[in-house]
Design a protein around this motif. Structure first.
Motif, PDB file in Angstrom:
ATOM      1  N   LEU A  31       0.841  -1.186   0.000  1.00  0.00           N
ATOM      2  CA  LEU A  31       0.000   0.000   0.000  1.00  0.00           C
ATOM      3  C   LEU A  31       0.879   1.239   0.000  1.00  0.00           C
ATOM      4  N   LYS A  32       0.505   2.222  -0.774  1.00  0.00           N
ATOM      5  CA  LYS A  32       1.286   3.452  -0.841  1.00  0.00           C
ATOM      6  C   LYS A  32       0.832   4.385   0.277  1.00  0.00           C
ATOM      7  N   ARG A  33       1.756   4.811   1.123  1.00  0.00           N
ATOM      8  CA  ARG A  33       1.488   5.709   2.237  1.00  0.00           C
ATOM      9  C   ARG A  33       2.545   6.805   2.267  1.00  0.00           C
ATOM     10  N   THR A  34       2.225   7.885   2.938  1.00  0.00           N
ATOM     11  CA  THR A  34       3.155   9.004   3.059  1.00  0.00           C
ATOM     12  C   THR A  34       3.577   9.147   4.513  1.00  0.00           C
ATOM     13  N   ILE A  35       4.878   9.333   4.738  1.00  0.00           N
ATOM     14  CA  ILE A  35       5.388   9.574   6.086  1.00  0.00           C
ATOM     15  C   ILE A  35       6.283  10.809   6.057  1.00  0.00           C
TER      16      ILE A  35
ATOM     17  N   ILE B 115      13.394  -1.286   3.100  1.00  0.00           N
ATOM     18  CA  ILE B 115      14.074  -0.971   4.362  1.00  0.00           C
ATOM     19  C   ILE B 115      13.050  -0.518   5.403  1.00  0.00           C
ATOM     20  N   VAL B 116      12.159   0.393   5.011  1.00  0.00           N
ATOM     21  CA  VAL B 116      11.147   0.919   5.935  1.00  0.00           C
ATOM     22  C   VAL B 116      10.184  -0.194   6.348  1.00  0.00           C
TER      23      VAL B 116
ATOM     24  N   VAL C   5      17.564  11.426   8.322  1.00  0.00           N
ATOM     25  CA  VAL C   5      17.051  10.054   8.266  1.00  0.00           C
ATOM     26  C   VAL C   5      16.819   9.652   6.815  1.00  0.00           C
ATOM     27  N   ASP C   6      16.328  10.590   6.006  1.00  0.00           N
ATOM     28  CA  ASP C   6      16.110  10.329   4.585  1.00  0.00           C
ATOM     29  C   ASP C   6      17.425   9.964   3.896  1.00  0.00           C
ATOM     30  N   LEU C   7      18.469  10.703   4.203  1.00  0.00           N
ATOM     31  CA  LEU C   7      19.778  10.441   3.618  1.00  0.00           C
ATOM     32  C   LEU C   7      20.303   9.078   4.055  1.00  0.00           C
TER      33      LEU C   7
END
Length: 82
Positions: free
Chosen positions: A26-30, A54-55, A36-38
């Motif tokens: 499922l596509k979700r936004t966080i 990974i997430v 942390v993104d890097l």
């Protein structure tokens, strides 16, 4: 004597969210911090997998002890029966 089929309906059932299939994505936004993104990008590249993998792995580990139970019927029925 004919009866009108449309007149018999008092209303429709409320829409129910279908249960996700096993392995369905499922596509979700966080929202995460830039650092942390890097780190997530570097770790995914190092392992040769997607950032989503990974997430997903991290969230599975964090929620391993959580049990989800789906029940049919009104959610308020049990609370009023007590």
């Amino acid at each position: 004597m004919e009866t009108d089929q449309g007149a018999k309906k008092r209303g429709r059932k409320p829409a129910q969210r279908p249960r996700p299939e096993e392995g369905e994505r499922l596509k979700r936004t966080i929202m995460i911090e830039a650092e942390v993104d890097l780190r997530l990008t570097i770790l995914a590249a190092k392992r040769g997998v997607s950032r989503s993998d990974i997430v997903d792995e991290a969230l599975r580990a964090a929620t391993r002890g959580i049990v989800v139970s789906f029940r049919s019927g009104n959610p308020g029925e049990e609370a009023t029966a007590a």
